[in-house]
Structure formats: structure tokens, C-alpha cells
Design an enzyme around this catalytic site. Sequence first.
Site, PDB file in Angstrom:
ATOM      1  N   HIS A  72       0.816  -1.217   0.000  1.00  0.00           N
ATOM      2  CA  HIS A  72       0.000   0.000   0.000  1.00  0.00           C
ATOM      3  C   HIS A  72       0.848   1.265   0.000  1.00  0.00           C
ATOM      4  CE1 HIS A  72      -3.384  -2.553   2.009  1.00  0.00           C
ATOM      5  NE2 HIS A  72      -3.463  -2.592   0.692  1.00  0.00           N
ATOM      6  N   HIS A  73       2.127   1.142  -0.371  1.00  0.00           N
ATOM      7  CA  HIS A  73       2.970   2.350  -0.320  1.00  0.00           C
ATOM      8  C   HIS A  73       2.498   3.394  -1.318  1.00  0.00           C
ATOM      9  CE1 HIS A  73       4.768   0.473  -3.812  1.00  0.00           C
ATOM     10  NE2 HIS A  73       5.423   1.584  -4.069  1.00  0.00           N
ATOM     11  N   LYS A  78      -2.552  -2.425  -7.920  1.00  0.00           N
ATOM     12  CA  LYS A  78      -2.863  -2.798  -9.302  1.00  0.00           C
ATOM     13  C   LYS A  78      -2.373  -4.194  -9.595  1.00  0.00           C
ATOM     14  CE  LYS A  78      -4.190  -1.356 -13.409  1.00  0.00           C
ATOM     15  NZ  LYS A  78      -4.898  -2.647 -13.507  1.00  0.00           N
ATOM     16  N   LYS A 102       7.266  -4.590 -10.186  1.00  0.00           N
ATOM     17  CA  LYS A 102       7.072  -4.251 -11.599  1.00  0.00           C
ATOM     18  C   LYS A 102       6.664  -2.793 -11.766  1.00  0.00           C
ATOM     19  CE  LYS A 102       4.790  -7.627 -13.583  1.00  0.00           C
ATOM     20  NZ  LYS A 102       3.733  -8.461 -14.199  1.00  0.00           N
ATOM     21  N   LYS A 114      -2.891  -8.772  -6.821  1.00  0.00           N
ATOM     22  CA  LYS A 114      -3.244  -9.817  -7.787  1.00  0.00           C
ATOM     23  C   LYS A 114      -4.486 -10.531  -7.288  1.00  0.00           C
ATOM     24  CE  LYS A 114      -1.327 -11.488 -11.577  1.00  0.00           C
ATOM     25  NZ  LYS A 114      -0.390 -10.743 -12.437  1.00  0.00           N
ATOM     26  N   SER A 370      -1.980  -0.202 -18.788  1.00  0.00           N
ATOM     27  CA  SER A 370      -3.119  -0.128 -17.858  1.00  0.00           C
ATOM     28  C   SER A 370      -3.131   1.226 -17.162  1.00  0.00           C
ATOM     29  CB  SER A 370      -3.012  -1.221 -16.789  1.00  0.00           C
ATOM     30  OG  SER A 370      -3.554  -2.428 -17.259  1.00  0.00           O
TER      31      SER A 370
HETATM   32  N1  GLU Z   1      -1.723  -9.161 -15.501  1.00  0.00           N
HETATM   33  C1  GLU Z   1      -0.742  -8.275 -16.024  1.00  0.00           C
HETATM   34  C2  GLU Z   1       0.567  -8.443 -15.299  1.00  0.00           C
HETATM   35  O1  GLU Z   1       0.846  -9.467 -14.739  1.00  0.00           O
HETATM   36  C3  GLU Z   1      -1.245  -6.837 -16.089  1.00  0.00           C
HETATM   37  C4  GLU Z   1      -1.584  -6.206 -14.787  1.00  0.00           C
HETATM   38  C5  GLU Z   1      -2.283  -4.850 -14.897  1.00  0.00           C
HETATM   39  O2  GLU Z   1      -2.408  -4.332 -16.004  1.00  0.00           O
HETATM   40  O3  GLU Z   1      -2.692  -4.338 -13.867  1.00  0.00           O
HETATM   41  O4  GLU Z   1       1.419  -7.591 -15.335  1.00  0.00           O
END
Ligand code: GLU
Length: 479
Positions: A72-73, A78, A102, A114, A370
Site C-alpha cells: 500500500h505504499h 494494481k 514491476k 493480484k 493499464s
Molecule cells: N496481468 C498483467 C501483469 O501481470 C497486467 C496487470 C495490470 O495491467 O494491472 O502484469
Amino acid sequence: MAKTTKSNTTSHYSFFESVERNFDKAAPFTEIKDKGILDQIKACNSVYNMRFPVKIGNKVEVIEAYRVQHSHHKLPVKGGIRYSMDVNQDEVMALAALMTYKCAIVNVPFGGAKGGIKINPKTLSEYDLEKITRRYTAELVKKNFIGPGIDVPAPDYGTGAREMSWIVDTYMSLRPGEIDAAGCVTGKPISQGGVRGRQEATGLGVFFGTREMCNDTEIMKKLKMSTGIQNKTVVVQGLGNVGYHAANFFQKGGATIVGLAEYEGAIYNPKGLDVNAVVAHRKKTGSILNFPGAKNLKKSTDALELECDILVPAALENVINGENAPRVKAKIVAEAANGPLTPDADAILAKKGIIVIPDMYLNAGGVTVSYFEWLKNLSHVRYGRMEKRFSENMNSNIITSIENLTGKNVSEAEKKIILRGADEVDLVHSGLEDTMMGSYHEIREIWLKNKKIQDMRTAAFVNSINKVGVSYMELGIFP
Ligand code: GLU
């Protein structure tokens, strides 16, 4: 490709433990010296493990599902939602953690998350999938686990634009009147607030990132390879949304696709395979095998051991492990999937001098676009709408000036190229290209500056731990 690949794993660690191990390997090289902060970065902040009933036919089935918010930083968090029978809490935790790293690497201002539902989408009707997706969304809404400023899901393995449109519709009906509601999920169809270029984004990012390495003279010299992507031989394992687009962009970029793999097996042709012809063949015959001119390989995983310059695992985690890593012959392994290498495999490939371009950088194109989609949803305007005509008029004035000054006419063909203002897809692709190139050089600098950092994954981790750590420290800890 889950079944065949997972049973092959010889890793001693769970997926989440593997991510933690890679983190620990990188931590001493970071600027973060406070162990408490490092522990906080590593931990999953919230794990929502749910069970809900859905009526399939005339039977009630209890569905196992998850949403993990790793960090939550930065908010929102996402990450995609995966539909697969292999979904479990450890896997979702690992994938959520990878999302944090990422996002930091590509400077996308989100925390990582996720989701996963333990179902096989291939055996369920569209109607049942819609029921499960909508119910899952309602569960997320109930616990405040979804929203444009809270947690923003996206497609992942087994999901796509269709599922995202069910999610946004369910969210909007449960939260009527929310002006930015479309930003509660990304990867939506264009008609539902999606952005052009999202579908191919991960595959295109894989191409841009690998191309950047192939253009790196110093690295190519180390690998005893010529610079540039042209004529490099490439094997792609997995022809889903990521693998298919990656293979296509490699082919368009001038590489030779020598091997392709799917569930049912793999095919090999050292003279090259045409990706779209292979996909059309698979659609017609139901199998990738027996493609004219290509050699059949029985096991899908045999493709991982083919002779090639660049190997692109683009399916699921743990496909290259302690058992098969010694037989990998590629010079570069480009991780299009999340976690395709176990730590054992990493160590073996490093010893063999094979360079691994890590997942948390290489497949970040999806979340980067995204982010562009989310920004579009918050601004309520299509990219290029305000400036396209203006640029075209400006370009037209420039052409007229050139013609007046030189007394020569610019040809119609040249005019067409120069005049065109950018469309949404042009802006998205160029934003993605810039991101992938910039992030490569950030990681490269860390990697080549410190002789003790032996692989690019460790350098990528160092880069993201520094960024997340600084963010935690500057945020302060709530007393
Ligand atoms: N599922 C993709 C990933 O592993 C996209 C995640 C996203 O766009 O939030 O990076």
C-alpha cells in the site's frame, strides 16, 4: 500450459518463497538499510481469501478465490485476475509481490496486487463465467477491495476484455453515480472505457525490452552476438495473449521465429515459422502440431531446450527449473511470463553465461498501458483528441513553408507521412516504447556499476526496492 509445466517443477521453494529469496539476494545492494522497512516491503499487506457459492446447472458449487494487496505504499494497488485450476494463495501472493516491484521499475505510481479464481474457464459456459465474475466483483466491493483509488484489477492468465467489462458493469451498478467508476478496472473493451493498444501491450513491451538489450553493444559483445534484433533466432513458449503478440512483434522486427509451443506440443523450423500461419493452422486443426515444413516435438517443454538466440517463456511460472535448466541452449531468456524460472534455474543459467531479462521489467508493458487506460478514465477524454488536428495543421504549414523556401514540391507519399497527427494507439505505443527503453537503462546502470551484482534480476530488484523503500520512508509510518 499450466498442467504440463507445473508438474515438471523441481523447485524447493514455493513461488512466494522464490520471490522472497530473490528479494533477499538484492537487499544488501540497496540504499535501504533499515531491516524493518525491508521486511515491510516484502510482506503482503492484505490477503482476502474468499469462498462463495455459485449455481452451476442445478448444483451449488463453492468457488475458491483470492485478492492479495501486496503493498500500500502507493494507491491504488494494481494487478490482474487469473482464472486457473492452479490458483492458490501462495501463487497469488507471489504474483501480487511481483506487481509491486514491476510498477516501481516502470515508474507506474501504484502498489502491487493480484487476484485469482480457482476455476477452469475452458470447461465453463460463458453464462457461468459471467455469474462467477460478477459475484467475485460483488465480494470485492463488499470488502472495499476494488475502486479507482483503491484497487484496480486487470486481465491475466485466463481472463480478458470480456471479464473486465463484466467487472466494470457490476461495480457501476453497486456504486451508482461514481464519476470515475470506469477506472475501477483496466483492460476493458474500448466501448467500456478501454484504451487502444492495451491488448498487445505486454507482448509489445517484451519486444521493446528485448530489442533494447539486443541494441546494447556491451552486452552483445559479452554474449558474442551481433547487435540488433534482425535475424536473431527466437523460440516462444505459449501462444496466449502475451506470447502471440510478442512472437508477432519479433517477426515484424526482423527476427526469425524458429520454435513455437502450446499445450499439445511444440514445432521447430530453423528456417523460420510464420506466426499468423501457425495460429491459423492451430485454429483449423485444433493443434499446433503437423504444421507444414516444421518438425513436431512431443512435449511442449521440449521447446525450452531448442537451439536459439532468444528463448521467450510466455506461459506460466516454474517452467525452467533445476531439472531442465542445464539443457537450455538460448543465449538470452526473455521472461514474458511471471516467474517462469525457479531460483535453481537462475543459478544454473547464470553459470552457463545465459542472460535472463527478468519478468518484473520485461512484462511490465501490460501494467504500463493499464496506467495509461486509468489516466484516460480519470480524465474522461481519448488520447490525441485535443491535439491531433492541431498537429496536422502545423505539419501542413511546415510543408507549405518548405515548398515555398525550396521551390520544390514534397511528394504526396511523403506528405502523407509527415502530415499525420498522432492517434490514441500511436501515443500509447510510443509511451510504452519510451517507458521500456528508459527502465532498461535504469536497471542496466545498477547492474553494470556494481560488479557484485551478477544478474539483471538482482539489479531490477535493487532498483525497485530502492524506490518502494524511499516511498515508505518518506510516507512515514502511522504511529
Ligand atoms: N496481468 C498483467 C501483469 O501481470 C497486467 C496487470 C495490470 O495491467 O494491472 O502484469
